[in-house]
Design a protein around this motif. Structure first.
Motif, PDB file in Angstrom:
ATOM      1  N   GLU A  68       0.841  -1.196   0.000  1.00  8.17           N
ATOM      2  CA  GLU A  68       0.000   0.000   0.000  1.00  8.17           C
ATOM      3  C   GLU A  68       0.884   1.257   0.000  1.00  8.17           C
ATOM      4  OE1 GLU A  68      -3.696   1.812   2.677  1.00  8.17           O
ATOM      5  OE2 GLU A  68      -2.844  -0.121   3.197  1.00  8.17           O
ATOM      6  N   ARG A  69       1.964   1.234   0.768  1.00  4.55           N
ATOM      7  CA  ARG A  69       2.868   2.387   0.847  1.00  4.55           C
ATOM      8  C   ARG A  69       3.663   2.596  -0.444  1.00  4.55           C
ATOM      9  NH1 ARG A  69       5.867   5.854  -0.047  1.00  4.55           N
ATOM     10  NH2 ARG A  69       7.396   6.837   1.296  1.00  4.55           N
ATOM     11  N   TRP A  70       4.133   1.509  -1.060  1.00  6.54           N
ATOM     12  CA  TRP A  70       5.076   1.630  -2.158  1.00  6.54           C
ATOM     13  C   TRP A  70       4.525   1.275  -3.534  1.00  6.54           C
ATOM     14  CZ3 TRP A  70       9.147   4.421  -1.311  1.00  6.54           C
ATOM     15  CH2 TRP A  70       9.590   4.568   0.005  1.00  6.54           C
ATOM     16  N   ARG A  71       3.336   0.664  -3.599  1.00  4.99           N
ATOM     17  CA  ARG A  71       2.848   0.236  -4.907  1.00  4.99           C
ATOM     18  C   ARG A  71       1.473   0.784  -5.255  1.00  4.99           C
ATOM     19  NH1 ARG A  71       0.216  -3.869  -7.626  1.00  4.99           N
ATOM     20  NH2 ARG A  71       1.220  -4.338  -9.612  1.00  4.99           N
ATOM     21  N   THR A  72       0.494   0.496  -4.417  1.00  9.62           N
ATOM     22  CA  THR A  72      -0.891   0.826  -4.781  1.00  9.62           C
ATOM     23  C   THR A  72      -1.357   2.180  -4.279  1.00  9.62           C
ATOM     24  OG1 THR A  72      -1.755  -0.283  -2.807  1.00  9.62           O
ATOM     25  CG2 THR A  72      -1.520  -1.618  -4.822  1.00  9.62           C
ATOM     26  N   LYS A  94      -5.188   3.402   1.062  1.00  8.53           N
ATOM     27  CA  LYS A  94      -6.607   3.112   0.828  1.00  8.53           C
ATOM     28  C   LYS A  94      -7.500   4.338   1.000  1.00  8.53           C
ATOM     29  CE  LYS A  94      -6.190  -1.728   2.043  1.00  8.53           C
ATOM     30  NZ  LYS A  94      -6.443  -2.756   3.037  1.00  8.53           N
ATOM     31  N   ASP A  95      -7.029   5.348   1.707  1.00  7.63           N
ATOM     32  CA  ASP A  95      -7.831   6.551   1.914  1.00  7.63           C
ATOM     33  C   ASP A  95      -7.859   7.455   0.672  1.00  7.63           C
ATOM     34  OD1 ASP A  95      -5.367   7.847   1.838  1.00  7.63           O
ATOM     35  OD2 ASP A  95      -5.431   8.514   3.930  1.00  7.63           O
ATOM     36  N   GLY A  96      -7.141   7.066  -0.380  1.00 11.21           N
ATOM     37  CA  GLY A  96      -7.146   7.848  -1.622  1.00 11.21           C
ATOM     38  C   GLY A  96      -6.197   9.028  -1.640  1.00 11.21           C
ATOM     39  N   SER A  97      -5.410   9.199  -0.597  1.00 12.33           N
ATOM     40  CA  SER A  97      -4.524  10.363  -0.514  1.00 12.33           C
ATOM     41  C   SER A  97      -3.427  10.369  -1.592  1.00 12.33           C
ATOM     42  CB  SER A  97      -3.889  10.466   0.872  1.00 12.33           C
ATOM     43  OG  SER A  97      -3.116   9.308   1.153  1.00 12.33           O
ATOM     44  N   CYS A  98      -3.204   9.247  -2.239  1.00  7.94           N
ATOM     45  CA  CYS A  98      -2.183   9.174  -3.285  1.00  7.94           C
ATOM     46  C   CYS A  98      -2.783   9.270  -4.678  1.00  7.94           C
ATOM     47  CB  CYS A  98      -1.393   7.865  -3.173  1.00  7.94           C
ATOM     48  SG  CYS A  98      -0.505   7.711  -1.611  1.00  7.94           S
ATOM     49  N   ASP A  99      -4.113   9.350  -4.753  1.00 10.58           N
ATOM     50  CA  ASP A  99      -4.788   9.386  -6.053  1.00 10.58           C
ATOM     51  C   ASP A  99      -4.720  10.751  -6.679  1.00 10.58           C
ATOM     52  OD1 ASP A  99      -5.376   6.780  -5.550  1.00 10.58           O
ATOM     53  OD2 ASP A  99      -7.444   7.152  -4.952  1.00 10.58           O
TER      54      ASP A  99
END
Length: 186
Positions: free
Chosen positions: A174-178, A181-186
């Motif tokens: 979750e940290r390095w690939r996807t 889950k909260d969408g903060s990287c989207d």
């Protein structure tokens, strides 16, 4: 790599008690270095092994003012902290893109890369420490998840040595690939 600014504890390493190694019969007293400055195998301060603040405190006064921020200017050679963060970013990114079902060749390539990487790492103290870790904990390259977890545990081992918080390795992907889950990287 290991974000490790500790002084060398290697038997064949230069003196690290704050004094430079003796230059033989020189009448000059050994030069004193501030705490935290790691000497290279040549007996001179190793920039890749020393934090910017410690480095600056042993150099010209113009750098001493810059050390108040504890971060070198962006266009300076990396200190041990910058190098470490960049290294972990690269390695975790490799894990994130590693195949879920790698071929025997891909597994061999990854293990060879990690072995060579640990030998070429600019901070010799960190390199030796990581080589020792890999002798105890062989690189796991059977899948993306296996390598990602192995690397996360290796990173946590370094963090423990440095007194830093560890990371929950169940969340490495979750940290390095996807992304979170909260969408903060989207």
């Amino acid at each position: 790599m290991a974000e490790d600014s500790r002084e060398s504890q290697s038997a064949n390493a230069p003196a690290t008690d704050g004094a430079a190694p003796s230059a033989g019969t020189s009448a000059e007293p050994p030069k004193k270095f501030p705490k935290g400055v790691v000497l290279g195998k040549d007996g001179k301060p190793c920039r890749s092994c020393t934090s910017f603040a410690a480095w600056a405190s042993q150099t010209k006064s113009s750098l001493k003012a810059a050390s108040a921020t504890a971060t070198p200017p962006r266009d300076c050679p990396p200190d041990v902290e910058v190098l470490g963060r960049s290294t972990w970013t690269l390695l975790h990114s490799i894990a994130a893109t590693y195949p879920t079902a790698p071929t025997a060749k891909e597994q061999s390539d990854l293990k060879n890369f990690m072995r060579l990487f640990s030998k070429l790492y600019p901070c010799w103290v960190c390199a030796e420490d990581f080589q020792a870790y890999m002798e105890k904990q062989e690189v796991k390259a059977g899948s993306r998840d296996e390598f990602g977890n192995w690397l996360c545990e290796a990173h946590n081992e370094v963090n423990r040595k440095l007194g830093k918080p560890t990371f929950d390795c169940r969340k490495w992907e979750e940290r390095w690939r996807t992304g979170w889950k909260d969408g903060s990287c989207d």
